[in-house]
Design an enzyme around this catalytic site. Structure first.
Site, mmCIF file in Angstrom:
data_model
loop_
_atom_site.group_PDB
_atom_site.id
_atom_site.type_symbol
_atom_site.label_atom_id
_atom_site.label_comp_id
_atom_site.label_asym_id
_atom_site.label_seq_id
_atom_site.Cartn_x
_atom_site.Cartn_y
_atom_site.Cartn_z
ATOM 1 N N GLY A 206 0.831 -1.210 0.000
ATOM 2 C CA GLY A 206 0.000 0.000 0.000
ATOM 3 C C GLY A 206 0.856 1.246 0.000
ATOM 4 N N ASN A 207 0.241 2.377 0.287
ATOM 5 C CA ASN A 207 1.013 3.618 0.421
ATOM 6 C C ASN A 207 0.347 4.510 1.460
ATOM 7 O OD1 ASN A 207 -0.887 5.507 -0.990
ATOM 8 N ND2 ASN A 207 -0.481 4.098 -2.681
ATOM 9 N N PHE A 208 0.966 5.656 1.748
ATOM 10 C CA PHE A 208 0.520 6.485 2.864
ATOM 11 C C PHE A 208 -0.590 7.487 2.513
ATOM 12 C CE2 PHE A 208 4.913 5.486 4.402
ATOM 13 C CZ PHE A 208 4.505 4.758 5.512
ATOM 14 N N ALA A 274 -3.722 7.767 -5.137
ATOM 15 C CA ALA A 274 -2.344 7.294 -5.244
ATOM 16 C C ALA A 274 -2.434 5.809 -5.601
ATOM 17 C CB ALA A 274 -1.619 7.495 -3.919
#
Ligand code: CTP
Length: 394
Positions: A206-208, A274
């Site tokens: 995943g990402n932030f 994102a």
């Protein structure tokens, strides 16, 4: 103009009720049809006769006309109206609205209302600042109501704080803008948040991304009258506005599928998500076991590029807006993405700017148009940045 718009004007017992007559006249002058609903306390400040003379309609205040069994139907009013405006709204009325305390005609009408509701608070500045009032206003926002922020009173101009009802002309302009803004009834697709790419049943890549920027954009577009389809990756955010249709997804492929499905019906798309560029090539149906002596290698395969895919099927009447989060050669990279994905605008944020990163409540952006024009904005809250983006793109 408000030609033919049917407006229920709710008036409550504040000293600002005297301004309701002016408000009423200004709405009618713009072409609206106004039905006044007053609380019993409002009648202490302004007489129903003034308002019925202005609106050419009897004022509704009690549940029953007389003791002859005829009654006023709040349900019918809720169906009749294109908009309900409560101005002035006292702390007591706001509290009752927030908690569903239906002890007068105005609150029952509010609870039956099918149309958008605008609320113009009017009270003493300490009452307005009290956490109880703020909490109730926050609840109204979560119900999708529009709060017309009060201003600082003339007498209180040397004090911090606000509570004085916004001026009638400004209130009327806000409503005019709501019905007639360039975004009114436009359909806008927004992608927001991260995507999660599953490795096995308990792990993912995943990402932030927090989704805050995309959700702020959805809120602003909806407030300006657009019908928003918000495709959101996994985030801890709530949507407030009734004009936002939210579709929750997990992976880039899910987001791609939903975006491709909805985009043909849209006037514009803002791609704020994102999106993970890659996903594990093989999903493990069972939890991967740790093998202490061996490194683990994950093979990744590319995800579809949603922005580029929409850029390919975009028609002449559709607008496509992308984001670029860059760490280096920001402007060159952003311009290259704008072209490659066939976007009309790209919003650039640089990770080198403090307060402009993932999770933050603020952002600092530059907007670059396909025609070469651009503008750089200072650091602002994400809601304000969303306002700038929408205004600029319009
Ligand atoms: N985007 C998308 N689908 C993807 C990747 C990106 O829709 N699979 C969109 C983003 O929502 C954003 C824009 O494309 O609006 C640019 O995203 P970014 O990740 O900066 O672009 P990439 O093409 O992935 O380029 P990079 O090599 O910098 O990761």
């Amino acid at each position: 103009m408000l030609n033919g718009k049917k407006i229920v004007l709710g008036i409550t017992g504040s000293i600002a009720a005297y301004k309701a007559a002016y408000l009423c006249r200004a709405l009618i002058k713009k072409g609206a049809e106004v039905q006044v609903v007053m609380t019993p306390a409002a009648k202490e400040f302004i007489t129903p006769v003034t308002l019925s003379a202005l609106t050419q309609k009897p004022v509704v205040s009690e549940f029953f006309t007389a003791n002859d069994g005829s009654w006023h139907s709040h349900v019918d009013l809720g169906l009749w109206a294109d908009l309900m405006l409560i101005a002035p709204a006292t702390a007591a009325t706001i509290g009752k609205m927030a908690n569903g305390i239906a002890d007068n005609m105005l609150i029952t009408t509010y609870l039956s209302m099918k149309a958008p509701v605008f609320v113009a608070p009017a009270m003493d500045l300490d009452m307005f600042a009290h956490p109880a009032t703020q909490h109730n206003l926050e609840k109204l926002r979560t119900y999708g109501n529009h709060i017309i922020e009060p201003t600082t009173g003339h007498l209180a101009s040397n004090l911090e704080g606000k509570g004085r009802m916004e001026e009638p002309d400004t209130i009327v302009n806000t409503i005019d803008f709501f019905f007639n803004s360039a975004l009114s009834k436009k359909k806008i697709l927004i992608t927001a948040g991260p995507t999660c790419e599953k490795i096995d049943p308990v792990r993912f890549i995943g990402n932030f991304s927090s989704g805050k920027m995309g959700f702020a954009l959805a809120e602003v577009c909806a407030e300006r009258g657009a019908e928003v389809v918000l495709i959101a990756g996994p985030v801890h955010l709530q949507t407030r506005h009734p004009n936002i249709q939210r579709i929750d997804v997990i992976s880039a492929e899910d987001m791609y599928r939903e975006a491709m499905k909805y985009f043909p019906k849209m006037d514009a798309a803002i791609l704020c998500a994102a999106v993970a560029d890659y996903r594990p090539a093989h999903y493990a149906a069972y939890k991967l076991k740790r093998q202490p002596d061996k490194p683990l290698t994950l093979e990744l395969k590319p995800n579809p590029d949603i922005a580029a895919s929409l850029g390919q099927i975009k028609t002449k009447t559709q607008a496509l807006i992308g984001f670029a989060l860059e760490t280096d050669k920001e402007w060159t990279n952003a311009r290259e993405k704008l072209q490659r994905k066939n976007l009309d605008f790209i919003v650039l944020n640089s990770l080198n700017d403090e307060g402009a990163c993932f999770q933050s409540d603020t952002n600092k952006v530059s907007i670059i148009a396909a025609n070469g024009s651009s503008e750089t904005f200072p650091l602002k809250s994400k809601k304000e940045v969303a306002e700038d983006i929408v205004t600029w793109v319009l």
